[in-house]
Scaffold this active site. Structure first.
Site, short mmCIF file in Angstrom:
data_model
loop_
_atom_site.label_atom_id
_atom_site.label_comp_id
_atom_site.label_asym_id
_atom_site.label_seq_id
_atom_site.Cartn_x
_atom_site.Cartn_y
_atom_site.Cartn_z
N TYR A 15 0.85 -1.19 0.00
CA TYR A 15 0.00 0.00 0.00
C TYR A 15 0.88 1.25 0.00
CZ TYR A 15 -4.16 2.79 1.28
OH TYR A 15 -5.20 3.70 1.31
N GLY A 52 7.09 0.43 10.25
CA GLY A 52 5.83 0.43 9.52
C GLY A 52 5.84 -0.61 8.43
N GLY A 54 3.57 -2.81 7.29
CA GLY A 54 2.40 -3.20 6.52
C GLY A 54 2.18 -4.70 6.58
N TRP A 55 1.96 -5.29 5.40
CA TRP A 55 1.69 -6.73 5.33
C TRP A 55 2.97 -7.54 5.09
CZ3 TRP A 55 -1.87 -3.19 3.35
CH2 TRP A 55 -3.15 -3.24 3.91
N GLY A 56 4.13 -6.91 5.19
CA GLY A 56 5.38 -7.66 5.24
C GLY A 56 6.09 -7.90 3.94
N SER A 75 -0.66 -2.56 13.74
CA SER A 75 -1.90 -3.17 13.25
C SER A 75 -1.91 -4.66 13.54
CB SER A 75 -2.05 -2.93 11.75
OG SER A 75 -3.09 -3.73 11.22
N CYS A 237 -5.95 11.94 -4.78
CA CYS A 237 -4.50 11.73 -4.66
C CYS A 237 -3.84 11.67 -6.04
CB CYS A 237 -4.22 10.46 -3.88
SG CYS A 237 -4.72 10.51 -2.16
#
Length: 251
Positions: A15, A52, A54-56, A75, A237
């Site tokens: 992301y 940070g 995220g999902w790795g 998270s 964005c």
């Protein structure tokens, strides 16, 4: 939730901006090229802190290059997914605030996390980099910056993104970041800007999102109002990057 993001991100759940400058033909390949560009900045590091995670996906890439990775996030959902997806890799996924990390590492990586810390904590972010880097170590940071001429007005108000998408977020003022780095003996090197790549990433995310909506693949509870909100966020964005008001960089 993971089920929502899985519906429109790439399979690795990255992301942040992809990089298309190496010739990638699709989002998944461009995200892998982005991971490669970050990994190249800290090549050879044996121990890496990722702030940070995220999902790795980046942690997994760094581990595959031979590093022992400490990857932190706040998270629970992301950490659960990352631990299952990357089980067996040389990664310690921790639920931990960057301000609480101790020890030193050969390198630090942080991709589009600093926008979430809030302006008052920018010094703390650089304190973490300074204290957690071994002498001679390198930090690879990817961040989103807003143009200098827009920053003061932007910082004095609460915009759409801060109101509805990322409460408490603040895009980077690059001159302030350079100063904070210099005050801690950190040298700002090898900056690369790629706003066009982020605009393209957002365009593809929007197309993927629209497809998920049309095919009924969003989780239950995401109504028409949310769909309009999220569509506007992605377009807002994309327009910012295409219009030149914001940029994305690696340093």
């Amino acid at each position: 939730g993971n089920d929502f993001y899985s519906a429109w991100l790439d399979p690795a759940l990255v992301y942040s901006s992809a990089r298309f400058d190496a010739g990638a033909k699709d989002l998944a390949a461009a995200q892998q090229d982005k991971l490669t560009s970050i990994a190249a900045r800290i090549a050879g590091a044996k121990t890496v802190l990722e702030i940070g995670c995220g999902w790795g996906a980046l942690a997994a890439r760094l581990a595959s290059d031979g590093a022992q990775v400490t990857a932190i996030s706040l998270s629970d959902a992301q950490l659960h997914w990352a631990r299952e997806r990357h089980a067996g890799a040389a990664i310690e996924f921790r639920k931990q605030d960057y301000r609480d990390v101790t020890g030193q590492f050969d390198a630090i990586a942080s991709v589009e996390m600093v926008e979430a810390v809030g302006r008052e904590y920018w010094p703390a972010f650089f304190d973490c980099i300074e204290s957690c880097l071994k002498p001679g170590g390198r930090a690879a940071v990817q961040y989103i910056a807003i143009s200098e001429e827009l920053f003061d007005a932007y910082a004095a108000n609460v915009d759409f993104i801060q109101s509805y998408i990322f409460p408490g977020g603040m895009l980077v003022r690059e001159s302030a970041f350079r100063q904070l780095a210099a005050e801690r003996g950190l040298v700002w090197q090898d900056q690369e800007l790629f706003a066009g790549d982020y605009a393209e990433t957002l365009r593809i995310w929007r197309e993927n999102f629209e497809l998920a909506v049309n095919e009924g693949r969003l989780p239950a509870g995401f109504d028409a109002r949310f769909v309009r909100l999220w569509r506007y966020y992605l377009m807002y964005c994309e327009g910012g990057f295409r219009g030149g008001g914001i940029d994305v960089a690696q340093v």
